[in-house]
Enzyme design. Structure first.
Site: not given
Ligand code: F0G
Length: 462
Positions: A72, A124-125, A215, A217, A258, A452
């Site tokens: 854990y 991004f979204d 960001d 990714a 990604k 969306h």
């Protein structure tokens, strides 16, 4: 004739897929209320909905699963993960989380709240969603080149730094909670950001005392573009370029689904090991994700992440990866089909407004083209355009995107050249019939944030 770059891997395990008939596909998309997210995966032949979490793992990564330590707190796998992160990014603190949006949820409320702004080259979204959910407002200053799909330029993901500085002065530096640099710039078409641009953004952030967050990714694809296109980087290794990129920021959020080649995972990185942000990050992680040495992941996921961080930066892999998307772009060029040029790092962004100039943005041409591609041959793509934009959080007004794209995001190490060729054929058929459609879609129901994913749509009749 464009050439396909041979894969630097061979296939050890396969997953069967099937193609439904056209009639079945038309039924399925109607039953899904014309929202591609509502389709069952098994009803899709080539799934380019996203490149996120859809990667094929390597035998090295699968072996990592067996090494996973499921303690854990303080598992061996956590320490392997930390060591790999320190080696790759050179930061002082890392927190695993279950995916990119979890990183945003855990990190952003530490400095974003009502009355503040976050400014990006483009969000991004989910990133935009978490800015809004924290009570702040999202501002964007992408460079002008990004708005012209036909224009070929090396770094269409860049920030317009003059406009960025002007925006900071207009809103007041004291109200700017955060600047975000998305690498590569997903909404702009997977277009890269140059090192020079990152450096300049960093300089402006320091001048006004605003934290800079990457960001991250698609950090490895971005690094490969820098190596291929920016003067002075051809002889640098990808790890060296990655290190330099991250040296300009104070922190990063990463969806590891990604470029890190795993199916689930995310990371928060903070440069300063003594940052006052760290207790707040740990507290949020414990509340929302789990103890901060596993962050909602299994020990085995952390092992895969530690391997994937390195595999994702392998140069022969990245040459193939960017080359395979460029192949798709080259085939579209031969047929005169418009898309965001040059080809991006993780997919092709078709210029849906050029397919359907007769369909206005508020009838969602990017969504129209996505539905047509599914009906044509079972390809699942998605709108990166005005359908993806949520209504303005203050006025409730519809927001127009700078481009109306249909994105084919390519999962990593999953599809072969013949899948790509079939996709090109389908796109070409839809292109040739583009004048037959006169109307798009209206939203029947949709939530106000991240609509969306869930919305239901109906075709607009003449
Ligand atoms: N940032 C960027 C630039 C992204 O592209 C994504 C996800 C996220 C953050 C959020 O990460 O999905 O792990 O929570 N993009 C996917 C896409 C979903 O299809 O482009 P996540």
């Amino acid at each position: 004739m464009v050439k396909y770059i041979p894969e630097p891997f061979r296939i050890k395990m396969v997953e069967n897929i099937k193609m439904l008939t056209r009639e079945e596909r038309c039924d399925k998309i109607r039953e899904a209320s014309y929202n591609l997210f509502r389709l069952k995966g098994e009803d899709v032949y080539i799934d380019t909905l996203t490149d996120s979490g859809t990667n094929a793992m390597s035998s090295e990564m699968w072996s990592g699963l067996l090494r996973g330590d499921e303690a854990y707190a303080g598992a061996k796998s956590y320490y392997r993960f930390i060591q790999a992160c320190q080696d790759v990014f050179g930061y002082g603190f890392f927190c695993p989380v279950h995916q990119g949006r979890a990183a945003e949820k855990v990190l952003f409320p530490n400095f974003l709240h009502p009355g503040t702004y976050a400014l990006a080259n483009l969000f991004f979204d989910t990133t935009r969603g978490h800015v809004v959910l924290s009570g702040a407002r999202a501002l964007e200053c992408v460079c002008e080149e990004a708005k012209h799909p036909e224009l070929v330029a090396p770094f269409k993901g860049n920030m317009d730094t003059a406009r960025m500085e002007q925006t900071i002065l207009e809103k007041g530096p004291e109200n700017m909670g955060l600047v975000v640099m998305t690498l590569t710039n997903n909404s702009a078409g997977g277009q890269p950001v140059s090192m020079a641009n990152l450096r300049e953004v960093s300089r402006i952030c320091q001048k006004y005392g605003i934290p800079l967050c990457i960001d991250a990714a698609r950090y490895a694809e971005n690094a490969m573009f820098i190596k291929q296109r920016e003067a002075g980087y051809a002889d640098k290794s990808i790890p060296e370029i990655v290190r330099e990129c991250f040296s300009y920021a104070d922190m990063f959020t990463m969806s590891a689904k990604k470029d890190t080649l795993v199916n689930m995972g995310g990371v928060i990185g903070i440069k300063d090991p003594d940052s006052p942000l760290i207790p707040g990050i740990k507290a949020n992680c414990i509340s929302f994700e789990g103890f901060y040495t596993y962050g909602g992941l299994n020990g085995r996921d952390l092992e895969c992440l530690a391997v994937g961080l390195y595999e994702g930066m392998d140069e022969s892999y990245l040459t193939y990866r960017l080359g395979s998307i460029a192949y798709l772009g080259g085939r579209l060029d031969e047929l005169g089909i418009p898309y965001q040029k040059p080809a991006g790092g993780h997919g092709i962004f078709l210029d849906a407004q050029k397919f359907y100039p007769q369909i206005p943005w508020y009838e969602f041409p990017g969504q129209v083209l996505s539905v047509e591609l599914y009906k044509e041959c079972g390809i699942r793509a998605c709108d990166i355009g005005s359908y993806m934009m949520d209504p303005d959080p203050d006025t409730g007004e519809a927001v127009r995107s700078i481009n109306e794209f249909t994105r084919l995001a390519i999962p990593r190490r999953v599809y072969t050249q013949s899948h790509f060729d079939l996709a090109v054929e389908a796109i070409h058929n839809v292109w040739q019939r583009r004048e037959e459609l006169q109307h798009g879609y209206r939203i029947v129901w949709g939530p106000n944030v991240l609509r969306h994913f869930q919305a239901t749509l109906a075709p607009i009749d003449a």
